[in-house]
Design a protein around this motif. Structure first.
Motif, short mmCIF file in Angstrom:
data_model
loop_
_atom_site.label_atom_id
_atom_site.label_comp_id
_atom_site.label_asym_id
_atom_site.label_seq_id
_atom_site.Cartn_x
_atom_site.Cartn_y
_atom_site.Cartn_z
N ASN A 8 0.80 -1.22 0.00
CA ASN A 8 0.00 0.00 0.00
C ASN A 8 0.83 1.27 0.00
O ASN A 8 0.33 2.34 -0.32
N ASN A 9 2.11 1.18 0.38
CA ASN A 9 2.96 2.37 0.47
C ASN A 9 3.78 2.62 -0.79
O ASN A 9 4.50 3.59 -0.86
N LEU A 10 3.68 1.75 -1.77
CA LEU A 10 4.47 1.87 -2.98
C LEU A 10 3.72 2.70 -4.02
O LEU A 10 2.57 2.40 -4.35
N ILE A 11 4.35 3.73 -4.50
CA ILE A 11 3.76 4.58 -5.53
C ILE A 11 4.40 4.25 -6.86
O ILE A 11 5.61 4.39 -7.02
N ILE A 12 3.61 3.77 -7.81
CA ILE A 12 4.14 3.42 -9.13
C ILE A 12 4.10 4.66 -9.99
O ILE A 12 3.05 5.23 -10.26
N ASN A 13 5.30 5.08 -10.42
CA ASN A 13 5.41 6.28 -11.25
C ASN A 13 5.35 5.96 -12.73
O ASN A 13 4.92 6.80 -13.52
N SER A 14 5.82 4.77 -13.11
CA SER A 14 5.88 4.44 -14.52
C SER A 14 5.89 2.94 -14.71
O SER A 14 6.48 2.21 -13.92
N ILE A 15 5.21 2.47 -15.75
CA ILE A 15 5.25 1.08 -16.16
C ILE A 15 5.70 1.06 -17.61
O ILE A 15 5.14 1.77 -18.45
N LYS A 16 6.72 0.27 -17.90
CA LYS A 16 7.26 0.24 -19.26
C LYS A 16 7.41 -1.20 -19.72
O LYS A 16 8.05 -2.01 -19.05
N ILE A 17 6.79 -1.52 -20.84
CA ILE A 17 6.95 -2.83 -21.47
C ILE A 17 7.84 -2.63 -22.69
O ILE A 17 7.44 -2.00 -23.66
N ILE A 18 9.06 -3.16 -22.60
CA ILE A 18 10.03 -3.01 -23.69
C ILE A 18 9.74 -4.00 -24.80
O ILE A 18 9.80 -3.68 -25.98
N SER A 19 9.43 -5.23 -24.41
CA SER A 19 9.11 -6.29 -25.37
C SER A 19 8.34 -7.36 -24.60
O SER A 19 8.01 -7.16 -23.44
N ILE A 41 21.45 -19.00 -27.80
CA ILE A 41 22.63 -18.27 -27.34
C ILE A 41 22.81 -16.95 -28.07
O ILE A 41 23.16 -15.93 -27.46
N ASN A 42 22.57 -16.91 -29.36
CA ASN A 42 22.72 -15.66 -30.12
C ASN A 42 21.68 -14.63 -29.69
O ASN A 42 22.00 -13.45 -29.53
N GLU A 43 20.45 -15.08 -29.52
CA GLU A 43 19.40 -14.18 -29.05
C GLU A 43 19.68 -13.73 -27.61
O GLU A 43 19.37 -12.61 -27.24
N LYS A 44 20.25 -14.63 -26.83
CA LYS A 44 20.53 -14.33 -25.43
C LYS A 44 21.57 -13.22 -25.30
O LYS A 44 21.43 -12.31 -24.48
N VAL A 45 22.61 -13.26 -26.14
CA VAL A 45 23.63 -12.22 -26.11
C VAL A 45 23.02 -10.87 -26.44
O VAL A 45 23.24 -9.88 -25.74
N GLU A 46 22.22 -10.82 -27.48
CA GLU A 46 21.55 -9.57 -27.88
C GLU A 46 20.60 -9.09 -26.78
O GLU A 46 20.54 -7.90 -26.47
N PHE A 47 19.87 -10.03 -26.18
CA PHE A 47 18.93 -9.71 -25.12
C PHE A 47 19.64 -9.06 -23.93
O PHE A 47 19.22 -8.01 -23.43
N PHE A 48 20.72 -9.69 -23.45
CA PHE A 48 21.41 -9.16 -22.28
C PHE A 48 22.15 -7.85 -22.59
O PHE A 48 22.27 -7.00 -21.72
N ASP A 49 22.61 -7.68 -23.83
CA ASP A 49 23.17 -6.38 -24.23
C ASP A 49 22.11 -5.29 -24.14
O ASP A 49 22.36 -4.20 -23.62
N GLN A 50 20.92 -5.59 -24.65
CA GLN A 50 19.81 -4.63 -24.59
C GLN A 50 19.42 -4.34 -23.15
O GLN A 50 19.24 -3.18 -22.76
N LEU A 51 19.30 -5.38 -22.33
CA LEU A 51 18.94 -5.22 -20.93
C LEU A 51 19.96 -4.37 -20.20
O LEU A 51 19.61 -3.44 -19.45
#
Length: 87
Positions: A8-19, A41-51
């Protein structure tokens, strides 16, 4: 990918869905991520770079916020887990 917060004490300022694999919310004190990393593995490298880039950008803008990252990282804790069964 989804996030549920029961506080109840948490104020959500923004919600963002990247993908369909990365989403986060920004609250008064926290940046909370939920991720679902790919298996390939190739998608994973790109994913973690983006993250990583998203996290760096956010932390530069929200210096006093704590960072929480949860979800399915799709990583093996031991090399025998990487073997694919022929059955």
């Amino acid at each position: 990918v989804g996030i549920i917060i029961l506080n109840n004490n948490l104020i959500i300022n923004s919600i963002k869905i990247i993908s369909n694999r990365i989403m986060f919310i920004i609250t008064n004190n926290f940046i909370i991520f939920n991720i679902y990393a790919p298996n390939n593995i190739n998608e994973k490298v790109e994913f973690f770079d983006q993250l990583f880039q998203i996290i760096v950008d956010l932390k530069n803008n929200f210096l006093n916020h704590h960072l929480i990252i949860g979800g399915d990282f799709n990583v093996s804790l031991n090399s025998s887990d990487n073997l694919i069964s022929s059955n």
